[in-house]
Motif scaffolding. Structure first.
Motif, PDB file in Angstrom:
ATOM      1  N   THR A   1      -9.732  13.598 -22.717  1.00 27.05           N
ATOM      2  CA  THR A   1      -8.724  12.552 -22.869  1.00 27.05           C
ATOM      3  C   THR A   1      -7.383  13.151 -23.251  1.00 27.05           C
ATOM      4  N   SER A   2      -6.322  12.455 -22.860  1.00 31.14           N
ATOM      5  CA  SER A   2      -4.972  12.853 -23.282  1.00 31.14           C
ATOM      6  C   SER A   2      -4.765  12.359 -24.714  1.00 31.14           C
ATOM      7  N   ASP A   3      -3.679  12.771 -25.319  1.00 30.77           N
ATOM      8  CA  ASP A   3      -3.368  12.296 -26.668  1.00 30.77           C
ATOM      9  C   ASP A   3      -3.189  10.782 -26.681  1.00 30.77           C
ATOM     10  N   ASN A   4      -2.538  10.234 -25.645  1.00 31.05           N
ATOM     11  CA  ASN A   4      -2.329   8.785 -25.584  1.00 31.05           C
ATOM     12  C   ASN A   4      -3.649   8.039 -25.434  1.00 31.05           C
ATOM     13  N   GLU A   5      -4.550   8.546 -24.603  1.00 26.18           N
ATOM     14  CA  GLU A   5      -5.861   7.919 -24.444  1.00 26.18           C
ATOM     15  C   GLU A   5      -6.668   8.009 -25.740  1.00 26.18           C
ATOM     16  N   ALA A   6      -6.612   9.153 -26.409  1.00 21.49           N
ATOM     17  CA  ALA A   6      -7.318   9.327 -27.681  1.00 21.49           C
ATOM     18  C   ALA A   6      -6.775   8.362 -28.733  1.00 21.49           C
ATOM     19  N   ASP A   7      -5.461   8.172 -28.738  1.00 18.00           N
ATOM     20  CA  ASP A   7      -4.837   7.236 -29.667  1.00 18.00           C
ATOM     21  C   ASP A   7      -5.307   5.811 -29.380  1.00 18.00           C
ATOM     22  N   PHE A   8      -5.397   5.460 -28.105  1.00 19.48           N
ATOM     23  CA  PHE A   8      -5.892   4.129 -27.719  1.00 19.48           C
ATOM     24  C   PHE A   8      -7.332   3.932 -28.180  1.00 19.48           C
ATOM     25  N   ILE A   9      -8.187   4.913 -27.951  1.00 24.16           N
ATOM     26  CA  ILE A   9      -9.590   4.833 -28.380  1.00 24.16           C
ATOM     27  C   ILE A   9      -9.672   4.678 -29.892  1.00 24.16           C
ATOM     28  N   LEU A  10      -8.884   5.461 -30.606  1.00 20.87           N
ATOM     29  CA  LEU A  10      -8.884   5.409 -32.074  1.00 20.87           C
ATOM     30  C   LEU A  10      -8.533   4.013 -32.574  1.00 20.87           C
ATOM     31  N   TRP A  11      -7.480   3.423 -32.020  1.00 18.01           N
ATOM     32  CA  TRP A  11      -7.012   2.118 -32.493  1.00 18.01           C
ATOM     33  C   TRP A  11      -7.852   0.957 -31.984  1.00 18.01           C
ATOM     34  N   GLU A  12      -8.404   1.059 -30.784  1.00 13.78           N
ATOM     35  CA  GLU A  12      -9.098  -0.079 -30.188  1.00 13.78           C
ATOM     36  C   GLU A  12     -10.610  -0.096 -30.417  1.00 13.78           C
ATOM     37  N   PHE A  13     -11.227   1.062 -30.623  1.00 14.11           N
ATOM     38  CA  PHE A  13     -12.687   1.110 -30.677  1.00 14.11           C
ATOM     39  C   PHE A  13     -13.237   1.659 -31.988  1.00 14.11           C
ATOM     40  N   THR A  14     -12.383   1.814 -32.987  1.00 12.13           N
ATOM     41  CA  THR A  14     -12.824   2.188 -34.328  1.00 12.13           C
ATOM     42  C   THR A  14     -12.124   1.260 -35.320  1.00 12.13           C
ATOM     43  N   PRO A  15     -12.571   1.218 -36.553  1.00 12.74           N
ATOM     44  CA  PRO A  15     -11.901   0.367 -37.543  1.00 12.74           C
ATOM     45  C   PRO A  15     -10.617   0.980 -38.105  1.00 12.74           C
ATOM     46  N   TYR A  16     -10.126   2.067 -37.504  1.00 17.82           N
ATOM     47  CA  TYR A  16      -8.856   2.671 -37.918  1.00 17.82           C
ATOM     48  C   TYR A  16      -7.733   1.670 -37.665  1.00 17.82           C
ATOM     49  N   PRO A  17      -6.760   1.488 -38.520  1.00 17.97           N
ATOM     50  CA  PRO A  17      -6.429   2.210 -39.739  1.00 17.97           C
ATOM     51  C   PRO A  17      -7.020   1.601 -41.004  1.00 17.97           C
ATOM     52  N   LEU A  18      -7.778   0.505 -40.870  1.00 18.08           N
ATOM     53  CA  LEU A  18      -8.357  -0.108 -42.069  1.00 18.08           C
ATOM     54  C   LEU A  18      -9.392   0.787 -42.715  1.00 18.08           C
ATOM     55  N   GLU A  19     -10.093   1.536 -41.900  1.00 14.98           N
ATOM     56  CA  GLU A  19     -11.109   2.467 -42.384  1.00 14.98           C
ATOM     57  C   GLU A  19     -10.702   3.870 -41.957  1.00 14.98           C
ATOM     58  N   ARG A  20     -10.454   4.734 -42.930  1.00 20.90           N
ATOM     59  CA  ARG A  20     -10.024   6.095 -42.616  1.00 20.90           C
ATOM     60  C   ARG A  20     -11.059   7.144 -42.997  1.00 20.90           C
ATOM     61  N   ASP A  21     -12.240   6.686 -43.391  1.00 15.89           N
ATOM     62  CA  ASP A  21     -13.317   7.604 -43.722  1.00 15.89           C
ATOM     63  C   ASP A  21     -13.792   8.293 -42.447  1.00 15.89           C
ATOM     64  N   GLU A  22     -13.773   9.611 -42.457  1.00 15.18           N
ATOM     65  CA  GLU A  22     -14.100  10.378 -41.262  1.00 15.18           C
ATOM     66  C   GLU A  22     -15.521  10.119 -40.776  1.00 15.18           C
ATOM     67  N   THR A  23     -16.461   9.965 -41.683  1.00 15.06           N
ATOM     68  CA  THR A  23     -17.850   9.710 -41.305  1.00 15.06           C
ATOM     69  C   THR A  23     -17.979   8.378 -40.566  1.00 15.06           C
ATOM     70  N   THR A  24     -17.305   7.356 -41.058  1.00 15.68           N
ATOM     71  CA  THR A  24     -17.341   6.045 -40.415  1.00 15.68           C
ATOM     72  C   THR A  24     -16.696   6.104 -39.040  1.00 15.68           C
ATOM     73  N   LEU A  25     -15.554   6.770 -38.933  1.00 17.57           N
ATOM     74  CA  LEU A  25     -14.887   6.891 -37.636  1.00 17.57           C
ATOM     75  C   LEU A  25     -15.768   7.635 -36.641  1.00 17.57           C
ATOM     76  N   ARG A  26     -16.410   8.692 -37.095  1.00 16.07           N
ATOM     77  CA  ARG A  26     -17.305   9.446 -36.208  1.00 16.07           C
ATOM     78  C   ARG A  26     -18.489   8.583 -35.748  1.00 16.07           C
ATOM     79  N   LYS A  27     -18.989   7.737 -36.632  1.00 11.15           N
ATOM     80  CA  LYS A  27     -20.091   6.839 -36.271  1.00 11.15           C
ATOM     81  C   LYS A  27     -19.658   5.886 -35.156  1.00 11.15           C
ATOM     82  N   PHE A  28     -18.484   5.271 -35.306  1.00 10.28           N
ATOM     83  CA  PHE A  28     -17.982   4.361 -34.284  1.00 10.28           C
ATOM     84  C   PHE A  28     -17.694   5.101 -32.982  1.00 10.28           C
TER      85      PHE A  28
END
Length: 87
Positions: free
Chosen positions: A21-48
């Motif tokens: 993925t590009s940086d823009n695609e990775a940013d989209f995945i981070l914001w749309e498919f994880t609880p980021y920015p409400l949840e910033r715990d790395e373990t939780t983000l990795r789980k999602f």
């Protein structure tokens, strides 16, 4: 982009699961498919991220409220999250 616990940026964590993925695609995945920015715990983000990766590999949808595979056809959430008001 802020860093996780191990000194990696959140974009780098996404790219561990989706290496092409590009940086823009990775940013989209981070914001749309994880609880980021409400949840910033790395373990939780990795789980999602691993759930989303598995859903992509299996060509299935996941609920944006809880991250579980969707068994019913709702736009973005499972029936339980719709009833619980997570929308």
């Amino acid at each position: 982009m802020k860093e996780g616990e191990k000194g990696m940026t959140y974009i780098e964590i996404v790219k561990e699961h989706f290496p092409f993925t590009s940086d823009n695609e990775a940013d989209f995945i981070l914001w749309e498919f994880t609880p980021y920015p409400l949840e910033r715990d790395e373990t939780t983000l990795r789980k999602f991220l691993s759930r989303f990766k598995r859903a992509c590999d299996l060509k299935r949808k996941i609920c944006i409220g809880c991250g579980k595979f969707m068994s019913m056809v709702w736009p973005d959430m499972c029936g339980k999250c719709v009833v619980d008001g997570r929308a």
